[in-house]
Design an enzyme around this catalytic site. Structure first.
Site, PDB file in Angstrom:
ATOM      1  N   SER A 155      61.119  19.823  86.849  1.00  0.00           N
ATOM      2  CA  SER A 155      61.627  20.504  87.948  1.00  0.00           C
ATOM      3  C   SER A 155      60.843  22.115  88.279  1.00  0.00           C
ATOM      4  CB  SER A 155      63.201  20.862  87.774  1.00  0.00           C
ATOM      5  OG  SER A 155      63.533  21.715  87.021  1.00  0.00           O
TER       6      SER A 155
ATOM      7  N   LYS B 208      65.431  28.033  86.479  1.00  0.00           N
ATOM      8  CA  LYS B 208      65.032  27.988  88.019  1.00  0.00           C
ATOM      9  C   LYS B 208      64.677  29.419  88.632  1.00  0.00           C
ATOM     10  CE  LYS B 208      66.732  23.754  89.044  1.00  0.00           C
ATOM     11  NZ  LYS B 208      66.287  23.062  88.029  1.00  0.00           N
TER      12      LYS B 208
END
Length: 146
Positions: free
Chosen positions: A66, A103
């Site tokens: 991701s 993230k």
């Protein structure tokens, strides 16, 4: 909702014992280089380069793709400093509803978002009933090539 675990294992403090490695006193070219031993300079402790706050620094192994657009790939090790304050665009380790994730932190109009670095993964915009904790700031990514 965010059950895909992106960081595996428990956080482990980074060892602070010095590991002195030779550091070449030149840049590395992508063309045919001269022999490196001709340019050996001082020895460098790799932790000196990676660690600012030893008591608050951890290494975590990333699981999943991701964050690949940020250069963080499945199996990479990330060096996370818990003493640093996250700011807009910092890459962070966050805990969302009890699950670790890595993230990029974005703040838009007072709303925090956790942005993925891969278009096939959704950004995380926490709902009112979700818990979100910024666990630490990613300072480095360590890769191993096979």
């Amino acid at each position: 909702m965010y059950s895909h675990r992106l960081i595996s294992g428990m956080p482990v403090p980074l060892a602070t014992s010095p590991i002195q490695l030779p550091m070449a006193d030149c840049s590395v070219r992508a063309s045919f280089p001269p022999p490196a031993e001709d340019f050996l300079g001082k020895r460098m402790d790799i932790a000196e380069l990676l660690v600012e706050h030893p008591q608050e620094t951890y290494i975590l192994r990333v699981a999943g793709p991701s964050m690949q657009d940020y250069g963080i790939e499945d199996g990479d090790l990330i060096v996370v400093d818990r003493a640093l304050r996250a700011k807009h665009a910092s890459i962070v380790v966050a805990v969302v509803d009890g699950e670790f994730t890595v993230k990029a932190l974005h703040q838009v109009n007072g709303v925090f978002q956790l942005k993925a670095g891969n278009p096939t993964y959704p950004d995380i915009v926490p709902e009112d009933d979700q818990s979100l904790e910024i666990w630490g700031v990613v300072k480095s990514c360590i890769k191993r090539f096979t």
